[in-house]
Write a protein that holds these residues in place. Structure first.
Motif, mmCIF file in Angstrom:
data_model
loop_
_atom_site.group_PDB
_atom_site.id
_atom_site.type_symbol
_atom_site.label_atom_id
_atom_site.label_comp_id
_atom_site.label_asym_id
_atom_site.label_seq_id
_atom_site.Cartn_x
_atom_site.Cartn_y
_atom_site.Cartn_z
ATOM 1 N N LEU A 66 6.611 8.126 6.729
ATOM 2 C CA LEU A 66 7.429 9.135 7.393
ATOM 3 C C LEU A 66 7.678 10.265 6.415
ATOM 4 O O LEU A 66 7.948 10.016 5.238
ATOM 5 N N TYR A 67 7.568 11.499 6.889
ATOM 6 C CA TYR A 67 7.889 12.650 6.057
ATOM 7 C C TYR A 67 8.214 13.830 6.954
ATOM 8 O O TYR A 67 8.095 13.747 8.173
ATOM 9 N N GLU A 68 8.618 14.930 6.341
ATOM 10 C CA GLU A 68 8.941 16.133 7.094
ATOM 11 C C GLU A 68 8.112 17.302 6.608
ATOM 12 O O GLU A 68 7.770 17.386 5.431
ATOM 13 N N MET A 69 7.797 18.189 7.546
ATOM 14 C CA MET A 69 7.005 19.384 7.258
ATOM 15 C C MET A 69 7.640 20.569 7.958
ATOM 16 O O MET A 69 8.184 20.424 9.061
ATOM 17 N N LEU A 70 7.547 21.738 7.353
ATOM 18 C CA LEU A 70 8.027 22.946 8.015
ATOM 19 C C LEU A 70 7.277 23.185 9.329
ATOM 20 O O LEU A 70 7.859 23.605 10.322
ATOM 21 N N ARG A 74 9.782 16.252 11.557
ATOM 22 C CA ARG A 74 9.609 14.867 11.106
ATOM 23 C C ARG A 74 8.329 14.289 11.713
ATOM 24 O O ARG A 74 8.092 14.422 12.918
ATOM 25 N N VAL A 75 7.528 13.644 10.868
ATOM 26 C CA VAL A 75 6.213 13.142 11.254
ATOM 27 C C VAL A 75 6.064 11.689 10.814
ATOM 28 O O VAL A 75 6.473 11.329 9.713
ATOM 29 N N LEU A 76 5.479 10.886 11.680
ATOM 30 C CA LEU A 76 4.964 9.587 11.250
ATOM 31 C C LEU A 76 3.471 9.805 11.062
ATOM 32 O O LEU A 76 2.764 10.154 12.011
ATOM 33 N N TYR A 77 3.011 9.659 9.819
ATOM 34 C CA TYR A 77 1.611 9.864 9.490
ATOM 35 C C TYR A 77 0.948 8.506 9.290
ATOM 36 O O TYR A 77 1.437 7.673 8.514
ATOM 37 N N VAL A 78 -0.149 8.289 9.986
ATOM 38 C CA VAL A 78 -0.904 7.045 9.877
ATOM 39 C C VAL A 78 -2.013 7.253 8.851
ATOM 40 O O VAL A 78 -2.961 7.998 9.094
ATOM 41 N N ASP A 79 -1.863 6.594 7.708
ATOM 42 C CA ASP A 79 -2.882 6.662 6.652
ATOM 43 C C ASP A 79 -4.106 5.819 7.018
ATOM 44 O O ASP A 79 -5.241 6.213 6.730
ATOM 45 N N ASP A 80 -3.845 4.655 7.572
ATOM 46 C CA ASP A 80 -4.891 3.655 7.806
ATOM 47 C C ASP A 80 -4.591 2.958 9.126
ATOM 48 O O ASP A 80 -3.447 2.575 9.373
ATOM 49 N N TRP A 99 3.007 0.268 18.903
ATOM 50 C CA TRP A 99 4.109 -0.063 18.002
ATOM 51 C C TRP A 99 4.383 1.115 17.063
ATOM 52 O O TRP A 99 5.551 1.455 16.828
ATOM 53 N N LEU A 100 3.331 1.745 16.549
ATOM 54 C CA LEU A 100 3.501 2.920 15.689
ATOM 55 C C LEU A 100 4.189 4.057 16.442
ATOM 56 O O LEU A 100 5.066 4.732 15.893
ATOM 57 N N VAL A 101 3.805 4.258 17.690
ATOM 58 C CA VAL A 101 4.442 5.291 18.507
ATOM 59 C C VAL A 101 5.931 4.987 18.647
ATOM 60 O O VAL A 101 6.773 5.891 18.513
ATOM 61 N N GLU A 102 6.272 3.737 18.872
ATOM 62 C CA GLU A 102 7.687 3.359 18.993
ATOM 63 C C GLU A 102 8.426 3.565 17.663
ATOM 64 O O GLU A 102 9.580 3.993 17.665
ATOM 65 N N GLN A 103 7.774 3.285 16.553
ATOM 66 C CA GLN A 103 8.396 3.527 15.246
ATOM 67 C C GLN A 103 8.673 5.015 15.069
ATOM 68 O O GLN A 103 9.720 5.412 14.564
ATOM 69 N N ALA A 104 7.711 5.849 15.491
ATOM 70 C CA ALA A 104 7.878 7.301 15.385
ATOM 71 C C ALA A 104 9.060 7.759 16.241
ATOM 72 O O ALA A 104 9.891 8.554 15.793
ATOM 73 N N ARG A 105 9.131 7.264 17.459
ATOM 74 C CA ARG A 105 10.248 7.638 18.337
ATOM 75 C C ARG A 105 11.579 7.195 17.753
ATOM 76 O O ARG A 105 12.546 7.956 17.745
ATOM 77 N N ALA A 106 11.628 5.963 17.263
ATOM 78 C CA ALA A 106 12.877 5.424 16.714
ATOM 79 C C ALA A 106 13.330 6.208 15.490
ATOM 80 O O ALA A 106 14.533 6.309 15.216
ATOM 81 N N ALA A 107 12.378 6.769 14.739
ATOM 82 C CA ALA A 107 12.693 7.537 13.532
ATOM 83 C C ALA A 107 12.961 9.009 13.843
ATOM 84 O O ALA A 107 13.182 9.799 12.927
ATOM 85 N N GLY A 108 12.916 9.381 15.107
ATOM 86 C CA GLY A 108 13.188 10.769 15.485
ATOM 87 C C GLY A 108 12.070 11.726 15.149
ATOM 88 O O GLY A 108 12.310 12.923 14.926
ATOM 89 N N CYS A 109 10.851 11.238 15.120
ATOM 90 C CA CYS A 109 9.708 12.087 14.769
ATOM 91 C C CYS A 109 9.311 12.990 15.927
ATOM 92 O O CYS A 109 9.377 12.599 17.096
ATOM 93 N N ALA A 110 8.867 14.190 15.573
ATOM 94 C CA ALA A 110 8.331 15.127 16.552
ATOM 95 C C ALA A 110 6.850 14.859 16.800
ATOM 96 O O ALA A 110 6.322 15.215 17.849
ATOM 97 N N LYS A 111 6.180 14.224 15.840
ATOM 98 C CA LYS A 111 4.738 14.004 15.926
ATOM 99 C C LYS A 111 4.358 12.673 15.287
ATOM 100 O O LYS A 111 5.007 12.206 14.352
ATOM 101 N N LEU A 112 3.265 12.105 15.777
ATOM 102 C CA LEU A 112 2.527 11.048 15.101
ATOM 103 C C LEU A 112 1.186 11.669 14.797
ATOM 104 O O LEU A 112 0.533 12.215 15.698
#
Length: 145
Positions: A66-70, A74-80, A99-112
């Motif tokens: 998880l990280y943030e970008m201008l 907030r983004v959940l980035y899938v490395d692998d 499951w990754l999509v749900e993690q992104a939603r739970a973390a308040g991400c705008a993008k996966l």
């Protein structure tokens, strides 16, 4: 997801090691020792490693952060993201992706987001089927030249 399936986030080196045989199918350049050392370093930088197990056997793995970008917030980035070659088309990859999509939603991400090698046509079909789209080009400059 089938009752005999479960997704765990690796917390120990032993957990990470259980995912190696599947991860090595995506990252064959890494020996098991190099993989474990790399995962340990990346965990300190916020990397997480999820293992999908079916009947006690690791069938798919995903490394993400998880990280943030201008540009995107907030983004959940899938490395692998990889499913065991002998267990594809059984729903493991789709379950782990959901499951990754749900993690992104739970973390308040705008993008996966994820990157996928241009040669990985089967993976691209999977990502399109899961509702992803190509949103940009990724440019790269090798620093060893």
């Amino acid at each position: 997801m089938d009752e005999a399936w479960r997704i765990v986030v690796a917390e120990t080196e032993e957990d990470a090691a259980r995912g190696y045989a599947v991860m090595a199918q995506l990252r064959p350049h890494l020996s098991k020792d190099d993989y474990l050392a790399q995962v340990e370093r990346q965990l300190l930088q916020g990397y997480r490693l999820a293992l999908l197990e079916a009947d006690g056997v690791v069938r798919a793995v995903a490394g993400y952060r998880l990280y943030e970008m201008l540009a995107h917030g907030r983004v959940l980035y899938v490395d692998d993201l990889v499913t065991d070659e002998g267990a594809r088309s059984r729903g493991y990859g789709a379950a782990l992706f959901a499951w990754l999509v749900e993690q992104a939603r739970a973390a308040g991400c705008a993008k996966l987001q994820l990157d996928s090698g241009v040669q990985r046509f089967d993976a691209h079909r999977f990502y399109f089927r899961e509702g992803m789209h190509i949103s940009s080009y990724r440019f790269s400059l090798d620093m060893d030249k």
